[in-house]
Design a protein around this motif. Structure first.
Motif, PDB file in Angstrom:
ATOM      1  N   TYR A 101      -3.534  10.425   1.711  1.00  0.00           N
ATOM      2  CA  TYR A 101      -2.855   9.180   1.363  1.00  0.00           C
ATOM      3  C   TYR A 101      -3.802   8.056   0.941  1.00  0.00           C
ATOM      4  O   TYR A 101      -3.572   7.403  -0.081  1.00  0.00           O
ATOM      5  CB  TYR A 101      -1.962   8.706   2.513  1.00  0.00           C
ATOM      6  CG  TYR A 101      -1.091   7.547   2.101  1.00  0.00           C
ATOM      7  CD1 TYR A 101       0.138   7.770   1.495  1.00  0.00           C
ATOM      8  CD2 TYR A 101      -1.508   6.236   2.303  1.00  0.00           C
ATOM      9  CE1 TYR A 101       0.936   6.716   1.095  1.00  0.00           C
ATOM     10  CE2 TYR A 101      -0.721   5.172   1.899  1.00  0.00           C
ATOM     11  CZ  TYR A 101       0.501   5.419   1.295  1.00  0.00           C
ATOM     12  OH  TYR A 101       1.276   4.367   0.890  1.00  0.00           O
ATOM     13  N   ALA A 102      -4.852   7.804   1.676  1.00  0.00           N
ATOM     14  CA  ALA A 102      -5.732   6.668   1.379  1.00  0.00           C
ATOM     15  C   ALA A 102      -6.296   6.752  -0.038  1.00  0.00           C
ATOM     16  O   ALA A 102      -6.241   5.769  -0.786  1.00  0.00           O
ATOM     17  CB  ALA A 102      -6.867   6.593   2.396  1.00  0.00           C
ATOM     18  N   SER A 103      -6.804   7.899  -0.418  1.00  0.00           N
ATOM     19  CA  SER A 103      -7.411   8.033  -1.744  1.00  0.00           C
ATOM     20  C   SER A 103      -6.371   8.127  -2.864  1.00  0.00           C
ATOM     21  O   SER A 103      -6.538   7.529  -3.917  1.00  0.00           O
ATOM     22  CB  SER A 103      -8.318   9.259  -1.795  1.00  0.00           C
ATOM     23  OG  SER A 103      -9.429   9.075  -0.960  1.00  0.00           O
ATOM     24  N   PHE A 104      -5.309   8.883  -2.632  1.00  0.00           N
ATOM     25  CA  PHE A 104      -4.327   9.067  -3.693  1.00  0.00           C
ATOM     26  C   PHE A 104      -3.442   7.841  -3.895  1.00  0.00           C
ATOM     27  O   PHE A 104      -2.944   7.607  -4.988  1.00  0.00           O
ATOM     28  CB  PHE A 104      -3.478  10.313  -3.431  1.00  0.00           C
ATOM     29  CG  PHE A 104      -4.172  11.579  -3.823  1.00  0.00           C
ATOM     30  CD1 PHE A 104      -4.018  12.125  -5.086  1.00  0.00           C
ATOM     31  CD2 PHE A 104      -5.010  12.230  -2.932  1.00  0.00           C
ATOM     32  CE1 PHE A 104      -4.675  13.284  -5.456  1.00  0.00           C
ATOM     33  CE2 PHE A 104      -5.672  13.387  -3.278  1.00  0.00           C
ATOM     34  CZ  PHE A 104      -5.501  13.918  -4.547  1.00  0.00           C
ATOM     35  N   SER A 105      -3.260   7.028  -2.847  1.00  0.00           N
ATOM     36  CA  SER A 105      -2.439   5.826  -3.011  1.00  0.00           C
ATOM     37  C   SER A 105      -3.098   4.827  -3.959  1.00  0.00           C
ATOM     38  O   SER A 105      -2.431   3.960  -4.525  1.00  0.00           O
ATOM     39  CB  SER A 105      -2.160   5.172  -1.657  1.00  0.00           C
ATOM     40  OG  SER A 105      -3.355   4.683  -1.081  1.00  0.00           O
ATOM     41  N   GLU A 106      -4.397   4.951  -4.169  1.00  0.00           N
ATOM     42  CA  GLU A 106      -5.108   4.077  -5.102  1.00  0.00           C
ATOM     43  C   GLU A 106      -4.811   4.418  -6.553  1.00  0.00           C
ATOM     44  O   GLU A 106      -4.986   3.574  -7.433  1.00  0.00           O
ATOM     45  CB  GLU A 106      -6.611   4.146  -4.853  1.00  0.00           C
ATOM     46  CG  GLU A 106      -7.015   3.609  -3.494  1.00  0.00           C
ATOM     47  CD  GLU A 106      -8.498   3.746  -3.221  1.00  0.00           C
ATOM     48  OE1 GLU A 106      -9.248   4.214  -4.107  1.00  0.00           O
ATOM     49  OE2 GLU A 106      -8.915   3.377  -2.105  1.00  0.00           O
ATOM     50  N   ILE A 107      -4.353   5.633  -6.832  1.00  0.00           N
ATOM     51  CA  ILE A 107      -4.095   6.029  -8.224  1.00  0.00           C
ATOM     52  C   ILE A 107      -2.628   6.360  -8.491  1.00  0.00           C
ATOM     53  O   ILE A 107      -2.231   6.442  -9.642  1.00  0.00           O
ATOM     54  CB  ILE A 107      -4.977   7.227  -8.649  1.00  0.00           C
ATOM     55  CG1 ILE A 107      -4.615   8.490  -7.861  1.00  0.00           C
ATOM     56  CG2 ILE A 107      -6.450   6.892  -8.507  1.00  0.00           C
ATOM     57  CD1 ILE A 107      -5.186   9.757  -8.454  1.00  0.00           C
ATOM     58  N   ALA A 108      -1.840   6.555  -7.447  1.00  0.00           N
ATOM     59  CA  ALA A 108      -0.449   6.993  -7.626  1.00  0.00           C
ATOM     60  C   ALA A 108       0.505   5.806  -7.706  1.00  0.00           C
ATOM     61  O   ALA A 108       0.390   4.854  -6.948  1.00  0.00           O
ATOM     62  CB  ALA A 108      -0.035   7.899  -6.472  1.00  0.00           C
ATOM     63  N   SER A 109       1.472   5.900  -8.609  1.00  0.00           N
ATOM     64  CA  SER A 109       2.509   4.869  -8.656  1.00  0.00           C
ATOM     65  C   SER A 109       3.581   5.145  -7.611  1.00  0.00           C
ATOM     66  O   SER A 109       4.287   4.241  -7.180  1.00  0.00           O
ATOM     67  CB  SER A 109       3.143   4.805 -10.047  1.00  0.00           C
ATOM     68  OG  SER A 109       3.730   6.049 -10.386  1.00  0.00           O
TER      69      SER A 109
END
Length: 110
Positions: free
Chosen positions: A65-73
């Motif tokens: 979540y932490a890393s992917f929330s930076e790129i995911a809408s």
């Protein structure tokens, strides 16, 4: 790719020998070491540019979540019946004496 890896914070997590294949237009990464997906570089290390994809699917409980929330809408959680439910609200905790994350910080997630 021999000895592939991904990042998890400051740590480097081994994926083992890994390969990028395409199945009917879907890019898939197969790895020989059992681990969760933590970081979008699991894709970019193979030449797949995560920001160019309309959908990314990862097998992970919540460590991504932490890393992917930076790129995911948008992040969509998928749950299946099985030995380890994805929703902490449905786990039967027998000896838990305190509130747990993610429920304490992110009640809207589930």
């Amino acid at each position: 790719m021999r000895n592939a890896c991904q990042n998890f914070g400051d740590s480097v997590v081994p994926l083992g020998d890994s390969v990028w294949i395409n199945v009917e237009g879907i890019d898939v990464i197969l790895n020989s070491v059992r681990c969760q997906v933590f970081n979008p570089n699991v894709f970019s290390n193979f030449g797949i540019i995560p920001n160019e994809k309309s959908v990314l699917v990862v097998k992970s409980t919540n460590h991504f979540y932490a890393s992917f929330s930076e790129i995911a809408s948008k992040i969509i959680y998928v749950a299946i019946d099985g030995l380890y439910p994805s929703n902490p609200n449905t786990n039967v905790y027998m000896n838990l004496s305190r509130k747990i994350w993610p429920l304490i910080d992110n009640p809207h997630v589930y």
